[in-house]
Design a protein around this motif. Sequence first.
Motif, mmCIF file in Angstrom:
data_model
loop_
_atom_site.group_PDB
_atom_site.id
_atom_site.type_symbol
_atom_site.label_atom_id
_atom_site.label_comp_id
_atom_site.label_asym_id
_atom_site.label_seq_id
_atom_site.Cartn_x
_atom_site.Cartn_y
_atom_site.Cartn_z
ATOM 1 N N GLN A 195 0.812 -1.219 0.000
ATOM 2 C CA GLN A 195 0.000 0.000 0.000
ATOM 3 C C GLN A 195 0.844 1.267 0.000
ATOM 4 O O GLN A 195 0.403 2.303 -0.501
ATOM 5 C CB GLN A 195 -0.937 -0.015 1.195
ATOM 6 N N ILE A 196 2.074 1.203 0.540
ATOM 7 C CA ILE A 196 2.940 2.392 0.507
ATOM 8 C C ILE A 196 3.313 2.727 -0.933
ATOM 9 O O ILE A 196 3.278 3.889 -1.351
ATOM 10 C CB ILE A 196 4.213 2.168 1.352
ATOM 11 N N GLU A 197 3.676 1.692 -1.715
ATOM 12 C CA GLU A 197 3.936 1.902 -3.146
ATOM 13 C C GLU A 197 2.710 2.494 -3.820
ATOM 14 O O GLU A 197 2.811 3.428 -4.617
ATOM 15 C CB GLU A 197 4.287 0.571 -3.823
ATOM 16 N N ALA A 198 1.549 1.931 -3.527
ATOM 17 C CA ALA A 198 0.317 2.401 -4.156
ATOM 18 C C ALA A 198 0.057 3.869 -3.826
ATOM 19 O O ALA A 198 -0.253 4.681 -4.710
ATOM 20 C CB ALA A 198 -0.858 1.537 -3.704
ATOM 21 N N MET A 199 0.199 4.226 -2.540
ATOM 22 C CA MET A 199 -0.112 5.588 -2.108
ATOM 23 C C MET A 199 0.882 6.605 -2.662
ATOM 24 O O MET A 199 0.515 7.739 -2.979
ATOM 25 C CB MET A 199 -0.120 5.655 -0.579
ATOM 26 N N THR A 200 2.144 6.232 -2.778
ATOM 27 C CA THR A 200 3.160 7.190 -3.206
ATOM 28 C C THR A 200 3.268 7.305 -4.727
ATOM 29 O O THR A 200 3.713 8.331 -5.236
ATOM 30 C CB THR A 200 4.542 6.818 -2.639
ATOM 31 N N LEU A 201 2.851 6.270 -5.468
ATOM 32 C CA LEU A 201 2.995 6.288 -6.920
ATOM 33 C C LEU A 201 1.713 6.658 -7.657
ATOM 34 O O LEU A 201 1.741 7.356 -8.666
ATOM 35 C CB LEU A 201 3.471 4.918 -7.422
ATOM 36 N N GLY A 202 0.587 6.160 -7.176
ATOM 37 C CA GLY A 202 -0.640 6.257 -7.953
ATOM 38 C C GLY A 202 -1.264 7.636 -7.967
ATOM 39 O O GLY A 202 -1.383 8.283 -6.932
ATOM 40 N N GLN A 224 -8.651 9.156 3.702
ATOM 41 C CA GLN A 224 -9.523 10.001 4.519
ATOM 42 C C GLN A 224 -10.989 9.599 4.451
ATOM 43 O O GLN A 224 -11.746 9.841 5.389
ATOM 44 C CB GLN A 224 -9.372 11.461 4.087
ATOM 45 N N ARG A 225 -11.405 8.978 3.343
ATOM 46 C CA ARG A 225 -12.815 8.604 3.172
ATOM 47 C C ARG A 225 -12.925 7.190 2.590
ATOM 48 O O ARG A 225 -13.406 7.015 1.462
ATOM 49 C CB ARG A 225 -13.528 9.621 2.274
ATOM 50 N N PRO A 226 -12.464 6.183 3.332
ATOM 51 C CA PRO A 226 -12.580 4.805 2.822
ATOM 52 C C PRO A 226 -14.038 4.426 2.634
ATOM 53 O O PRO A 226 -14.890 4.750 3.459
ATOM 54 C CB PRO A 226 -11.915 3.972 3.920
ATOM 55 N N ALA A 227 -14.324 3.716 1.541
ATOM 56 C CA ALA A 227 -15.713 3.386 1.217
ATOM 57 C C ALA A 227 -16.280 2.310 2.112
ATOM 58 O O ALA A 227 -17.497 2.241 2.301
ATOM 59 C CB ALA A 227 -15.811 2.944 -0.245
ATOM 60 N N ASN A 228 -15.406 1.452 2.653
ATOM 61 C CA ASN A 228 -15.913 0.344 3.464
ATOM 62 C C ASN A 228 -14.841 -0.137 4.434
ATOM 63 O O ASN A 228 -13.714 0.373 4.441
ATOM 64 C CB ASN A 228 -16.408 -0.798 2.573
ATOM 65 N N LEU A 229 -15.198 -1.125 5.223
ATOM 66 C CA LEU A 229 -14.292 -1.638 6.254
ATOM 67 C C LEU A 229 -13.035 -2.253 5.661
ATOM 68 O O LEU A 229 -11.954 -2.150 6.247
ATOM 69 C CB LEU A 229 -15.013 -2.677 7.119
ATOM 70 N N PHE A 230 -13.156 -2.908 4.490
ATOM 71 C CA PHE A 230 -11.966 -3.509 3.897
ATOM 72 C C PHE A 230 -10.945 -2.434 3.542
ATOM 73 O O PHE A 230 -9.760 -2.551 3.886
ATOM 74 C CB PHE A 230 -12.320 -4.318 2.647
ATOM 75 N N VAL A 231 -11.378 -1.385 2.868
ATOM 76 C CA VAL A 231 -10.454 -0.313 2.476
ATOM 77 C C VAL A 231 -9.893 0.372 3.715
ATOM 78 O O VAL A 231 -8.701 0.680 3.788
ATOM 79 C CB VAL A 231 -11.151 0.707 1.553
ATOM 80 N N ALA A 232 -10.735 0.585 4.721
ATOM 81 C CA ALA A 232 -10.298 1.236 5.960
ATOM 82 C C ALA A 232 -9.190 0.445 6.629
ATOM 83 O O ALA A 232 -8.216 1.011 7.136
ATOM 84 C CB ALA A 232 -11.477 1.396 6.913
ATOM 85 N N GLY A 233 -9.328 -0.879 6.640
ATOM 86 C CA GLY A 233 -8.332 -1.714 7.289
ATOM 87 C C GLY A 233 -7.104 -1.969 6.445
ATOM 88 O O GLY A 233 -6.020 -2.212 6.982
ATOM 89 N N PHE A 234 -7.249 -1.888 5.111
ATOM 90 C CA PHE A 234 -6.131 -2.205 4.222
ATOM 91 C C PHE A 234 -5.229 -0.997 3.987
ATOM 92 O O PHE A 234 -4.004 -1.122 3.920
ATOM 93 C CB PHE A 234 -6.656 -2.730 2.885
ATOM 94 N N VAL A 235 -5.825 0.174 3.825
ATOM 95 C CA VAL A 235 -5.061 1.387 3.505
ATOM 96 C C VAL A 235 -4.664 2.087 4.793
ATOM 97 O O VAL A 235 -5.513 2.451 5.606
ATOM 98 C CB VAL A 235 -5.876 2.331 2.601
#
Length: 363
Positions: A195-202, A224-235
């Motif tokens: 996720q660090i690669e994703a956040m810094t590159l995308g 800041q605005r995850p759509a659901n629990l999976f995104v909240a926990g993954f990012v």
Amino acid sequence: MAAVRLDQLRKVYPNGNVGVAGASFDIADGELLVLVGPSGCGKTTLLRMIAGLESISSGQLSIDGRVVNEVAPKDRDIAMVFQNYALYPHMTVAENLGFGLKLRGHKQPDIDRRVLAAAKTLELEARLGSRPAGLSGGQRQRVALGRALVRNPRVFLLDEPLSNLDAKLRLSMRVEIARLHRQLKATMIYVTHDQIEAMTLGQRIVVLDGGVIQQIDTPMNLYQRPANLFVAGFVGSPAMNLLRGTLRHRDGWVLDTAQGDVALGASAPAADWSAWCDREVVLGIRPEDLQPLDGGTAAFHAQLEVLEPVGNEIFLNLRFGIQTLVSRVPPQVLPEPGSRVALGLVAARLHLFDPADGARVGA
């Protein structure tokens, strides 16, 4: 370069397993889009479908307005960089860079020109006569990138290209890829589980789980605005703290949990919570929004178990009943492990989720 469009792209294997379930999104001309998710989420399968290395069960894939579902990989005008560098050990860097062009029938002067231009871009000019065994991991990865670069394709596909590198090299290569993207203004689709690669590159990120797209958004919106629990926990690293309980209103909002009450403040921070009063919810708190207090009214108390100083910040590992929590704070004097700590919340940045389907309230 080219725009790419996916319209209900689906991959179903002969055994009935669904690899990708109806992916639909557009990738703008010149955009760097990242596909991210845990192992087995379908991100590499989706990339291979775009490349033509996996057949498409249903849906439509277009590159620059041309439907390419049945077009052979070599005719899609794409270039792919794999996790494995796949360099020919008996060839020099220059020969590795130019080999694909040679197979496509390009004349030697054109090959030499393109190889030299790619080598300059990737700062490999001094290593053109070297063989892969004499290169560092980062240099080998640059050669793999260069082999795609000389093709001047309409779309670059990168499948976890940095996963074989150590942490320091991954950081420098992330910067290298970001610089290359800005310089080339190329359309790039990048797959990673990091996720660090994703956040810094995308520029935008597609989060997948179980073959299903969970959210498509900019890095900061995902955080800041995850759509659901999976995104909240993954990012996010450390991950978002999640507390399950019943939402009450007693002179302000309170989360009634098995571990005790958590005071949330007088007003709902981001959405109207009134419809969820006296109902079970999941509360999300980012580690930086959970802070130890030295005075003032605490939202709740927890036991400090472990301190993790990492230089510019400290992670506080806390226990609230059976629930483990993490707080992120700047360097400061802190209580000893084993102490009971008063904690405050940044009410404006709290998240509320429906425990039934995981959706964020007010999303």
